[in-house]
Design an enzyme around this catalytic site. Structure first.
Site, PDB file in Angstrom:
ATOM      1  N   SER A 166      20.867  -9.049 -13.295  1.00 30.60           N
ATOM      2  CA  SER A 166      21.618  -9.007 -12.032  1.00 30.60           C
ATOM      3  C   SER A 166      22.948  -9.750 -12.104  1.00 30.60           C
ATOM      4  O   SER A 166      23.183 -10.711 -11.372  1.00 30.60           O
ATOM      5  CB  SER A 166      20.758  -9.533 -10.896  1.00 30.60           C
ATOM      6  OG  SER A 166      19.564  -8.800 -10.839  1.00 30.60           O
ATOM      7  N   ARG A 181      31.520 -10.643 -16.126  1.00 31.67           N
ATOM      8  CA  ARG A 181      31.660 -12.072 -15.825  1.00 31.67           C
ATOM      9  C   ARG A 181      30.304 -12.607 -15.407  1.00 31.67           C
ATOM     10  O   ARG A 181      29.453 -11.859 -14.928  1.00 31.67           O
ATOM     11  CB  ARG A 181      32.686 -12.301 -14.704  1.00 31.67           C
ATOM     12  CG  ARG A 181      32.324 -11.628 -13.416  1.00 31.67           C
ATOM     13  CD  ARG A 181      33.372 -11.735 -12.326  1.00 31.67           C
ATOM     14  NE  ARG A 181      32.938 -10.909 -11.197  1.00 31.67           N
ATOM     15  CZ  ARG A 181      33.136  -9.596 -11.106  1.00 31.67           C
ATOM     16  NH1 ARG A 181      33.801  -8.970 -12.049  1.00 31.67           N
ATOM     17  NH2 ARG A 181      32.674  -8.913 -10.082  1.00 31.67           N
ATOM     18  N   ASP A 219      19.186  -3.511  -9.727  1.00 27.92           N
ATOM     19  CA  ASP A 219      18.022  -3.599  -8.822  1.00 27.92           C
ATOM     20  C   ASP A 219      17.850  -2.393  -7.882  1.00 27.92           C
ATOM     21  O   ASP A 219      16.729  -2.020  -7.548  1.00 27.92           O
ATOM     22  CB  ASP A 219      18.006  -4.922  -8.030  1.00 27.92           C
ATOM     23  CG  ASP A 219      19.280  -5.150  -7.234  1.00 27.92           C
ATOM     24  OD1 ASP A 219      20.220  -4.345  -7.347  1.00 27.92           O
ATOM     25  OD2 ASP A 219      19.322  -6.145  -6.472  1.00 27.92           O
TER      26      ASP A 219
END
Ligand code: ADP
Ligand code: MG
Length: 497
Positions: A166, A181, A219
């Site tokens: 995630s 990032r 997700d």
């Protein structure tokens, strides 16, 4: 506008105790926060258009809906079998799961969480990955788990793993994604710009763990897949939790950047960023204040009207505004209520559930959580109404995004057979065959726990897609997208190779 114009899915607050000034302020707020059917329709049209712009945009073009192809080219139908691993890295906990799919929509799940220490969140990425590999090894070799794997062996000797990661990545294949990032406190050097699947696979090999990383998933995609295993024809996966986002099934011919023989592919919409230019959304001064004071002004304005992280803060802004006008709490706030994000979305849930005649539960929340003492019944009726306005708007905008995605499915061919039934003015059907239902798998505390959220969404879907929406579109809670969903992605990836 009359207060009764707000959705019927409210326990109507008696407003007899309100002063003329209070009535006037609440009437203004009601019109600011009520999203009419016409407005919802306009937003839906813009949403569909932006989805298509995102799908066809040139690389690097900055569209509000990123429409990220996921390389997941199939959906489970519940007959899948075998043992698969799932790995979920998204915060301070690393979760390792063994999912045993038993066919016939049944499954078994075993899991263990490992704490990712502060040190590891900053260590070189190879150290983090070695820790993950060791955790997986520890998990699969424990007696309890290894016996489960033998009981239901997968097709290959190597265990296949689905990885829910995630953090922002650009995916280039179902099993490849470059980290853009770090977020959420992670800053491990050596990772940004590299393929996280390769980094993990190298660590597994280095540590002698016989596991193959088959799929990298987001997700929303995991939620769609997990729901699909138990509910055939799941077309949308959506999150209404801390944030909000959705994924759906698109035909590959509508995704110019993909050349694949597969007919369909799941697309991660990244819908929290819808209407970044604020052309269509009915933003109020309270939303603008929230956005301006947030850590990411101008970003994810749609998400800021809908998701659990922000609803309480919108309501707090409204209450402070009313206090400033001396319309609420005699014009006196508390130190706590003056603090950003002090009013949690969960408090709104509890306030909306309060149907006592003098709103005693609301009085307790105000007193114990926000240090507002001596509220009057009229004050509490105002507080409850504010929660209803903010909560109802969030649910209706959630319905709008869902309706837009379904409308895309009606035109992209995947849900075509419902074209005549899902429109305003369609002939009303009394029931729909189970196999003709369009399932929407939803994960997140706001959908699960916020009172009336689902009913308000259904109401919005009916306004947008006509009277049959209630029968044809089934909203359902899909838990564990990052476990079951990731395992299913690993299965789909291996079956396709
Ligand atoms: P995440 O999205 O981080 O995986 P959740 O789905 O549990 O986690 O969503 C967390 C969000 O839901 C938080 O922003 C929180 O404010 C909100 N939330 C938690 N409990 C409730 C509740 N009872 N009613 C409404 N919102 C809630
Ligand atoms: Mg979640």
């Amino acid at each position: 506008m009359l207060y009764s114009d707000v959705s019927s899915l409210h326990s109507i607050v008696p407003q007899t105790k309100w002063s003329a000034l209070q009535k006037e302020a609440m009437s203004t707020l009601t019109s600011q926060f009520t999203v009419s059917t016409t407005k919802l329709q306009q937003l839906t049209e813009a949403f569909v258009q932006h989805m298509n712009e995102g799908l066809t945009a040139q690389k690097g073009a900055c569209k509000d809906l990123a429409m990220i192809p996921t390389y997941v080219t199939g959906r489970p139908d519940g007959h899948e079998r075998g043992s698969y691993l799932a790995l979920d890295l998204g915060g301070t906990n690393l979760r390792v799961c063994l999912i045993t799919l038993k066919g016939d929509h049944a499954l078994e799940s075993h899991q263990r969480a490992f704490k990712v220490s502060d040190h590891l969140q900053e260590a070189h990425v190879s150290e983090l990955m070695d820790f993950i590999a060791a955790s997986i090894k520890d998990f699969i070799t424990s007696e309890h788990i290894s016996s489960k794997i033998v009981e239901h062996p997968s097709d290959s000797e190597t265990l296949e793993l689905g990885f829910t990661f995630s953090f922002p990545v650009t995916q280039t294949a179902i099993d490849a994604g470059v980290l853009l990032r770090w977020t959420k406190g992670f800053c491990c050097p050596g990772a940004v710009g590299n393929d996280v699947v390769q980094l993990l696979q190298e660590a597994l090999n280095r540590n002698g763990v016989n596991v193959h990383v088959a799929a990298l998933v987001n997700d929303t995609v995991g939620t769609l897949l997990a729901h699909s295993y138990t509910h055939p024809n799941t077309f949308v996966g959506a999150i209404f939790g801390t944030g909000t986002n959705g994924a759906y099934v698109e035909t590959t011919r509508n995704i110019p950047s993909i050349s694949s023989p597969a007919k369909e592919m799941l697309v991660n919409i990244e819908w929290g960023n819808f209407d970044k230019d604020k052309e269509f959304l009915p933003l109020t001064i309270h939303d603008n204040k929230l956005d301006k004071e947030s850590i990411n002004p101008g970003v994810h304005v749609f998400e800021k009207m809908i998701s659990g992280m922000y609803l309480g803060e919108i309501a707090r802004n409204v209450l402070l505004n009313l206090i400033g006008q001396r319309i609420l709490f005699g014009g006196v706030s508390s130190e706590i209520l003056n603090k950003h994000y002090a009013l949690e979305t969960k408090f709104m849930s509890d306030i909306e559930k309060d149907t006592s005649s003098t709103l005693t539960a609301t009085a307790t929340i105000l007193e114990q959580e926000l240090n507002i003492r001596n509220s009057t019944v009229a004050d509490r009726e105002i507080v409850k109404t504010v929660c209803q306005l903010v909560g109802n708007r969030a649910a209706r905008l959630s319905a709008m995004a869902t309706a837009a995605v379904i409308r895309q499915g009606l035109s992209n061919g995947i849900q075509e057979k419902h074209r005549h039934l899902l429109r305003v003015g369609a002939t009303v059907v009394s029931a729909v065959d189970e196999k003709d239902v369009i399932n929407v798998g939803i994960d997140g505390s706001v959908f699960e726990h916020y009172p009336y959220f689902e009913g308000r969404m259904t109401e919005g879907l009916e306004e947008l897609l006509g009277p049959n929406a209630r029968h044809i579109i089934k909203l359902g809670i899909a838990r564990d997208g990052s476990g079951v969903g990731a395992a299913l992605a690993a299965l789909i990836a291996t079956k396709n190779n």
